[in-house]
Structure formats: C-alpha cells, structure tokens
Scaffold this active site. Structure first.
Site, PDB file in Angstrom:
ATOM      1  N   ASP A  54       0.926  -1.299  -0.327  1.00 25.41           N
ATOM      2  CA  ASP A  54       0.398   0.056   0.059  1.00 25.41           C
ATOM      3  C   ASP A  54       0.380   1.504  -0.163  1.00 25.41           C
ATOM      4  O   ASP A  54       2.117   1.402   0.884  1.00 25.41           O
ATOM      5  CB  ASP A  54      -1.122  -0.122   1.158  1.00 25.41           C
ATOM      6  CG  ASP A  54      -1.829   1.471   1.496  1.00 25.41           C
ATOM      7  OD1 ASP A  54      -1.769   2.173   0.550  1.00 25.41           O
ATOM      8  OD2 ASP A  54      -2.629   1.543   2.228  1.00 25.41           O
ATOM      9  N   TYR A 148      -9.272  17.406  -7.495  1.00 29.21           N
ATOM     10  CA  TYR A 148      -8.256  16.850  -8.552  1.00 29.21           C
ATOM     11  C   TYR A 148      -8.027  17.937  -8.770  1.00 29.21           C
ATOM     12  O   TYR A 148      -6.159  18.140  -9.018  1.00 29.21           O
ATOM     13  CB  TYR A 148      -9.127  16.104  -9.839  1.00 29.21           C
ATOM     14  CG  TYR A 148      -8.203  15.560 -10.846  1.00 29.21           C
ATOM     15  CD1 TYR A 148      -7.271  14.453 -10.914  1.00 29.21           C
ATOM     16  CD2 TYR A 148      -7.869  16.278 -11.994  1.00 29.21           C
ATOM     17  CE1 TYR A 148      -6.576  13.921 -11.484  1.00 29.21           C
ATOM     18  CE2 TYR A 148      -7.159  15.622 -13.212  1.00 29.21           C
ATOM     19  CZ  TYR A 148      -6.501  14.803 -12.335  1.00 29.21           C
ATOM     20  OH  TYR A 148      -5.834  13.740 -13.112  1.00 29.21           O
ATOM     21  N   ALA A 151      -4.821  19.098  -6.822  1.00 28.40           N
ATOM     22  CA  ALA A 151      -4.207  18.259  -6.191  1.00 28.40           C
ATOM     23  C   ALA A 151      -3.055  18.246  -6.818  1.00 28.40           C
ATOM     24  O   ALA A 151      -1.891  17.824  -7.166  1.00 28.40           O
ATOM     25  CB  ALA A 151      -5.034  16.913  -5.852  1.00 28.40           C
ATOM     26  N   LYS A 152      -3.512  18.113  -8.747  1.00 27.96           N
ATOM     27  CA  LYS A 152      -2.629  18.141  -9.674  1.00 27.96           C
ATOM     28  C   LYS A 152      -1.826  19.303  -9.459  1.00 27.96           C
ATOM     29  O   LYS A 152      -0.742  19.182 -10.461  1.00 27.96           O
ATOM     30  CB  LYS A 152      -2.927  17.923 -10.402  1.00 27.96           C
ATOM     31  CG  LYS A 152      -3.751  16.601 -11.603  1.00 27.96           C
ATOM     32  CD  LYS A 152      -2.617  14.868 -11.231  1.00 27.96           C
ATOM     33  CE  LYS A 152      -3.023  14.287 -10.931  1.00 27.96           C
ATOM     34  NZ  LYS A 152      -2.384  13.071 -11.236  1.00 27.96           N
ATOM     35  N   ILE A 181      -5.286  10.215 -21.713  1.00 28.35           N
ATOM     36  CA  ILE A 181      -4.741   8.782 -22.208  1.00 28.35           C
ATOM     37  C   ILE A 181      -5.672   7.904 -22.363  1.00 28.35           C
ATOM     38  O   ILE A 181      -6.529   7.713 -22.140  1.00 28.35           O
ATOM     39  CB  ILE A 181      -3.596   8.223 -21.146  1.00 28.35           C
ATOM     40  CG1 ILE A 181      -2.800   9.588 -20.764  1.00 28.35           C
ATOM     41  CG2 ILE A 181      -2.462   7.183 -21.517  1.00 28.35           C
ATOM     42  CD1 ILE A 181      -1.915   8.949 -18.900  1.00 28.35           C
TER      43      ILE A 181
END
Length: 224
Positions: A54, A148, A151-152, A181
């Site tokens: 993990d 998101y 965070a990026k 992708i």
C-alpha cells in the site's frame, strides 16, 4: 546510464507501458502494486521485480525502498510516480470537504511518501531522476473537479521544491502533464468520446524514460 528505476503505479494502461519501456532499455525495474493479479499482468522479465504494498502506508513504502536498494550492481537512479486518480462532482459549494481532501490524499500522499523513501537511495547513488505526474487540468481547469485540479497543481509545486532542494545532490525533478490518455479504462468510461487526440501510453512512456536518462533536464513541467 541505467540502473534501477522504481515505477510507482507501474501497472494498468499507462503503467504497464512505462514498465515495458524501461525494461526494453535495460533498466532493472521495481514495481509496487496493489494486487498480485495486476502485477502478474506485467509478465516475468528477469530485470522486473514486483511487490504488493500500500503506497499510502509508510511501512509499505519502506519495503519498496528496501527492495529497490537490494541490488548493489544496479543502484537506484530513477523514480517515476504515476499513482493518482480522478473524481469529478459538483462545484465547490456543492462538494463536501471530505471529497476534496480525498483527492489531495490520493494524488499527493503516495507521491510524497515514495519520493521521501527513495531520495536517500538516489543521494547514495550520486544523483538521479524523479518524475511526477500532474495533469494539463492543473493549467487549464474545468468545472466540477476542484479537488483533483488543486492536487495536480500541488504536484507541480512539489516538483519545483524537489528540483531546488536536491540540486546539490545531483537529483533532477520533473513533471509530466498528460491530457487524456488512450487506455482501456478511459475508453470504457467515455465510450462516446473522440479519441483521435488522446495520447497513446507508449508515447508517454518514452518521454518518461528520456527524462530519467537525460541529465540536462530538471524543473520542467512537460505537456505530453
């Protein structure tokens, strides 16, 4: 210059292409994963070593570092951080803070922990490369994914901090910024999408290997 590369998130659509790219170039590749099944799909190349851990757990990450550093003939020269995830929902006033924080945890905690564990090995080897995965949405946000996107964007700041903090140790830090992708998962999630502009995983894998092998690139935010 090759040696050992740790590919965190080295399974799945993009990760398997990255693992294959480094193996083909002669690297020893260590891939931690969440299950024997996903790791088994990578095959059994002699230079490939896998382990189930993990990556959000410091103890699991410590085991990755132990395995990565176990071969004195192939010192750790590179780390590729691919672990992350995406979730979209409502706008900020419609989104619980727990959902926001979950995106920060998913996209930052494994990257931080794995980097923290591998840095001493890179220092001992006399330098090397760290590449982290951000997203084009960090530069071109869209509605409904504040967690998101935040965070990026933070991944980019982390890379910038690494590039400065470890320059004296000859450790380079860069980030890639993918768009969409072309993976089976994304095709299933967006069956009606126009995939013509999606990026094949193999193209990104080549960029990641070049970043690991090229001593002249650091502090880059590279769209792929």
């Amino acid at each position: 210059m090759t040696g050992t590369v740790v590919v965190a998130g080295g399974t799945g659509g993009l990760g398997s292409a990255v693992t294959a790219e480094f193996l083909a170039a002669g690297w020893r590749v260590v891939v931690p994963g969440r299950s024997e099944k996903s790791l088994g799909e990578l095959g059994s190349a002699e230079a490939l070593q896998t382990l189930v851990v993990d990556l959000a757990d410091p103890a699991g990450v410590a085991e990755v570092a132990r395995v990565a550093g176990a071969d004195d003939s192939a010192p750790v020269r590179a780390l590729v951080n691919l672990v992350g995830g995406f979730a979209a929902g409502g706008r900020v006033h419609e989104t619980a803070v727990e959902e926001f924080e979950a995106q920060l945890t998913l996209n930052l905690r494994p990257t931080y922990l794995v980097t923290q564990a591998i840095l001493p090995l890179l220092i001992a080897a006399g330098g090397g490369s760290i590449t982290c995965t951000s997203s084009m949405s960090a530069l071109k946000p869209f509605s409904g994914a504040a967690g998101y996107i935040t965070a990026k964007a933070a991944v980019l700041a982390f890379v910038d901090a690494l590039a400065v903090e470890y320059a004296k140790d000859h450790i380079r830090a860069n980030a890639i910024l993918p768009g969409t992708i072309d993976t089976p998962t994304n095709r299933r999630a967006m069956p009606e999408a126009n995939t013509a502009k999606w990026t094949p995983p193999a193209q990104i894998a080549t960029v990641l290997r070049v970043l690991a092998e090229n001593p002249g690139v650091t502090g880059a935010h590279l769209p792929v």
